[in-house]
Design an enzyme around this catalytic site. Structure first.
Site, PDB file in Angstrom:
ATOM      1  N   HIS A  24      10.505  -7.205 -51.452  1.00  0.00           N
ATOM      2  CA  HIS A  24       9.180  -6.686 -51.816  1.00  0.00           C
ATOM      3  C   HIS A  24       8.264  -7.809 -52.301  1.00  0.00           C
ATOM      4  CE1 HIS A  24       9.184  -2.347 -51.402  1.00  0.00           C
ATOM      5  NE2 HIS A  24      10.350  -2.227 -52.023  1.00  0.00           N
ATOM      6  N   CYS A  64      13.246   3.781 -50.084  1.00  0.00           N
ATOM      7  CA  CYS A  64      12.314   3.006 -50.908  1.00  0.00           C
ATOM      8  C   CYS A  64      11.286   3.958 -51.510  1.00  0.00           C
ATOM      9  CB  CYS A  64      11.629   1.970 -50.032  1.00  0.00           C
ATOM     10  SG  CYS A  64      10.432   0.938 -50.904  1.00  0.00           S
ATOM     11  N   LEU A  65      10.995   3.806 -52.796  1.00  0.00           N
ATOM     12  CA  LEU A  65      10.020   4.695 -53.441  1.00  0.00           C
ATOM     13  C   LEU A  65       8.640   4.578 -52.785  1.00  0.00           C
ATOM     14  CD1 LEU A  65      10.942   4.291 -57.229  1.00  0.00           C
ATOM     15  CD2 LEU A  65      11.565   6.166 -55.683  1.00  0.00           C
ATOM     16  N   GLN A 110       4.938  -2.728 -56.029  1.00  0.00           N
ATOM     17  CA  GLN A 110       5.013  -1.268 -55.911  1.00  0.00           C
ATOM     18  C   GLN A 110       4.239  -0.560 -57.020  1.00  0.00           C
ATOM     19  OE1 GLN A 110       9.551  -1.290 -55.401  1.00  0.00           O
ATOM     20  NE2 GLN A 110       8.890   0.428 -54.130  1.00  0.00           N
ATOM     21  N   GLY A 166      15.644   0.612 -58.173  1.00  0.00           N
ATOM     22  CA  GLY A 166      14.989  -0.684 -58.224  1.00  0.00           C
ATOM     23  C   GLY A 166      13.497  -0.505 -58.058  1.00  0.00           C
ATOM     24  N   HIS A 218      16.774  -5.972 -51.609  1.00  0.00           N
ATOM     25  CA  HIS A 218      15.677  -5.075 -51.224  1.00  0.00           C
ATOM     26  C   HIS A 218      14.458  -5.343 -52.115  1.00  0.00           C
ATOM     27  CE1 HIS A 218      14.157  -0.837 -50.144  1.00  0.00           C
ATOM     28  NE2 HIS A 218      13.375  -1.230 -51.126  1.00  0.00           N
ATOM     29  N   GLU A 219      14.702  -5.495 -53.433  1.00  0.00           N
ATOM     30  CA  GLU A 219      13.592  -5.721 -54.366  1.00  0.00           C
ATOM     31  C   GLU A 219      12.967  -7.098 -54.180  1.00  0.00           C
ATOM     32  OE1 GLU A 219      12.431  -3.155 -55.625  1.00  0.00           O
ATOM     33  OE2 GLU A 219      14.224  -1.982 -55.194  1.00  0.00           O
TER      34      GLU A 219
HETATM   35 NI    NI Z   1      11.579  -0.582 -51.996  1.00  0.00          NI
END
Ligand code: NI
Length: 182
Positions: free
Chosen positions: A142, A96-97, A52, A47, A138-139
């Protein structure tokens, strides 16, 4: 050709901001979505949300088909997503990236009902559960300046504190491009 975009990391202000709604889908947005898929795939993520990649807009993508048991789940692009209902509870370890090398157990609703816009700005609704619902939540977090580490209990947080400080100081280098210190 889609471009690999650098990913913003823990400590950067954009990850703590509330995003702006998207009012129209133009060629710039379509290009951004393509770049986000390319960036996410290259980073082996499931995701990715617009903040991000340093874009303060209400957009995120989810693709869990790289995981064998979810290989039939189609990629999902969410414009202006809103969770309207949630049920149940589950605990799953997340990463998470934007927070490389950090993982932790997060409790979230098991099943969600959401509305969002598609590329024609048509309003759609959908239901998701299990791991898919987990990634979507989760996304969407963000988009509201919220990160999974915000949910960790004191013990879990203690374990990752040193790594979080390292990331804040731009002292990590994952194997995908990230923003360097401004
Ligand atoms: Ni994340």
């Amino acid at each position: 050709m889609p471009e690999q975009l650098p990913i913003t990391t823990y400590g950067m202000e954009i990850l703590r901001k509330e995003v702006k709604p998207i009012k129209e889908v133009d060629t710039k947005l379509i290009k951004l979505v393509q770049d986000m898929y390319y960036t996410m795939d290259n980073a082996e993520g499931v995701g990715l949300a617009a903040p991000q990649v340093n874009e303060n807009i209400s957009l995120c993508i989810v693709d869990i088909s790289c995981i064998e048991e979810h290989k039939h789940v189609k990629p999902l692009t969410l414009i202006n997503p809103v969770i309207i209902d949630k049920h149940g509870e589950s605990v799953i370890e997340e990463g998470c990236l934007s927070i490389p090398e950090v993982r932790g157990k997060v409790t979230r609703p098991e099943k969600i009902f959401l509305k969002y816009n598609d590329f024609d700005m048509k309003e759609l609704t959908m239901e998701a559960e299990g791991f898919f619902a987990r990634v979507i939540q989760h996304e969407i977090d963000h988009l509201h300046g919220k990160l999974f580490v915000d949910y960790l209990d004191e013990d879990e947080l203690k374990k990752v504190k040193a790594m979080l400080n390292k990331i804040k100081k731009f002292k990590v280098q994952p194997d995908y491009p990230i923003f360097s210190k401004a």
